[in-house]
Design a protein around this motif. Sequence first.
Motif, PDB file in Angstrom:
ATOM      1  N   VAL A  74       1.249   1.129   4.986  1.00  0.00           N
ATOM      2  CA  VAL A  74      -0.277   1.712   5.300  1.00  0.00           C
ATOM      3  C   VAL A  74      -1.353   1.183   4.534  1.00  0.00           C
ATOM      4  CG1 VAL A  74       0.848   3.769   5.987  1.00  0.00           C
ATOM      5  CG2 VAL A  74      -0.433   3.640   3.684  1.00  0.00           C
ATOM      6  N   PRO A  75      -2.537   0.951   5.200  1.00  0.00           N
ATOM      7  CA  PRO A  75      -3.602   0.443   4.245  1.00  0.00           C
ATOM      8  C   PRO A  75      -4.247   1.416   3.154  1.00  0.00           C
ATOM      9  CG  PRO A  75      -4.263   1.212   6.286  1.00  0.00           C
ATOM     10  CD  PRO A  75      -2.775   1.236   6.516  1.00  0.00           C
ATOM     11  N   ILE A  76      -4.876   0.597   2.299  1.00  0.00           N
ATOM     12  CA  ILE A  76      -5.529   1.371   1.341  1.00  0.00           C
ATOM     13  C   ILE A  76      -6.680   2.174   1.968  1.00  0.00           C
ATOM     14  CG2 ILE A  76      -6.967  -0.541   0.555  1.00  0.00           C
ATOM     15  CD1 ILE A  76      -6.914   0.833  -2.286  1.00  0.00           C
ATOM     16  N   ARG A  77      -6.985   3.564   1.460  1.00  0.00           N
ATOM     17  CA  ARG A  77      -8.095   4.136   1.798  1.00  0.00           C
ATOM     18  C   ARG A  77      -9.252   3.455   1.243  1.00  0.00           C
ATOM     19  NH1 ARG A  77      -4.765   8.419   0.748  1.00  0.00           N
ATOM     20  NH2 ARG A  77      -5.886   8.938  -1.185  1.00  0.00           N
ATOM     21  N   PHE A  83     -12.309   2.438  -7.305  1.00  0.00           N
ATOM     22  CA  PHE A  83     -11.571   2.806  -8.363  1.00  0.00           C
ATOM     23  C   PHE A  83     -10.739   1.931  -9.040  1.00  0.00           C
ATOM     24  CE2 PHE A  83     -12.369   7.212  -6.473  1.00  0.00           C
ATOM     25  CZ  PHE A  83     -13.447   7.519  -7.322  1.00  0.00           C
ATOM     26  N   VAL A  84      -9.692   1.155  -7.996  1.00  0.00           N
ATOM     27  CA  VAL A  84      -8.921  -0.110  -8.389  1.00  0.00           C
ATOM     28  C   VAL A  84      -9.711  -1.120  -8.829  1.00  0.00           C
ATOM     29  CG1 VAL A  84      -7.130  -1.839  -7.423  1.00  0.00           C
ATOM     30  CG2 VAL A  84      -7.394   0.768  -6.388  1.00  0.00           C
ATOM     31  N   LEU A 115      -4.911  -5.319  -1.564  1.00  0.00           N
ATOM     32  CA  LEU A 115      -4.829  -3.863  -2.020  1.00  0.00           C
ATOM     33  C   LEU A 115      -4.133  -3.143  -0.806  1.00  0.00           C
ATOM     34  CD1 LEU A 115      -8.022  -3.372  -3.781  1.00  0.00           C
ATOM     35  CD2 LEU A 115      -6.267  -4.048  -4.548  1.00  0.00           C
ATOM     36  N   THR A 116      -3.086  -2.430  -0.891  1.00  0.00           N
ATOM     37  CA  THR A 116      -2.131  -1.785  -0.058  1.00  0.00           C
ATOM     38  C   THR A 116      -2.090  -0.359  -0.447  1.00  0.00           C
ATOM     39  OG1 THR A 116      -1.082  -3.857   0.382  1.00  0.00           O
ATOM     40  CG2 THR A 116       0.003  -1.761   1.134  1.00  0.00           C
ATOM     41  N   ASN A 144      -3.281   4.064  -2.750  1.00  0.00           N
ATOM     42  CA  ASN A 144      -3.639   5.438  -2.467  1.00  0.00           C
ATOM     43  C   ASN A 144      -3.312   6.612  -3.265  1.00  0.00           C
ATOM     44  OD1 ASN A 144      -4.847   4.587  -0.148  1.00  0.00           O
ATOM     45  ND2 ASN A 144      -3.244   5.036   1.353  1.00  0.00           N
ATOM     46  N   GLU A 145      -2.471   6.430  -4.053  1.00  0.00           N
ATOM     47  CA  GLU A 145      -2.065   7.413  -5.091  1.00  0.00           C
ATOM     48  C   GLU A 145      -2.653   6.925  -6.478  1.00  0.00           C
ATOM     49  OE1 GLU A 145      -0.171  10.128  -4.250  1.00  0.00           O
ATOM     50  OE2 GLU A 145      -0.440   9.238  -2.412  1.00  0.00           O
TER      51      GLU A 145
END
Length: 281
Positions: A74-77, A83-84, A115-116, A144-145
Amino acid sequence: MKTKLMIMLVIVFGLYSCEKEGALPKDTIFDLGGERWKRTDIDNLIYKDFTKPYNIEIKYKWNPYELNHNRTLVPIRESQVPFVLKAIKTVWMEPYEKVGSKNFLRQFPFLKFILTGSPEFQSDGSEIMGLAEGGAKIILFNMNEFLIDNRPSIENTMHTVHHEFAHILHQTIHYPEEWRGISTKWYTPTWFNSDMPTANAQGLITPYAKSSEREDFVETITYLLIHGQDEFDWIVDEYKDAAHIFRLKESLIVKYFKDAFNIDFRELQKEVEKGISKIVL
């Protein structure tokens, strides 16, 4: 007459065939080039901090062609992206620039980050946190986590970035010949069957360090940078039979950074720790 009849039949068949064809799709086929995106604050940040100064591309919009199509991802929010980016800049880029030089990363840059949002699971159930392709592209999974205020989360993500960058360094200037043979007997393609205590008892800093000589080299560099000297020293004290192996590898790494890049590895360790501490309030 027969010829005219055949021509008429061909024309009629052609017209009939045309009538059966559906209309061409109007939607843009993604990633063929020419797509127009409305530039966001995130895009401006990427351009200012990564693309303009370093020619590094950061891809966060969903693009299945950059990923393993045999896995469900799934894509990154978008809310996670800044933040990343902050972690990458503070824990990887700034330390190398401060201890090396402002131009250091321009000599050895990644070309692209992907980014995933979700992790990638292998058929054996293992989880991939990051992948790199020839030093040109790095994929960060499970973003996402990612938690910007959580030290283990930062260490896990930045371990991948520093690991892959260490590969770029040794592909540019080869690691010391003295590294050869230190742990050769323990290298195995089934490294994933080893746990941390087993690897440490054999003089390898992580189970993945058992996969090959070059992975041993970059894993040791990364552990010293991301997890720090105190944690490395604790492992050395805990596994005394392997202490001489760990200290030899450590000394070779310090010498390599100085001889190859004129970088004080001890100062680099301090700057990475400062970077982590800066964003973990």
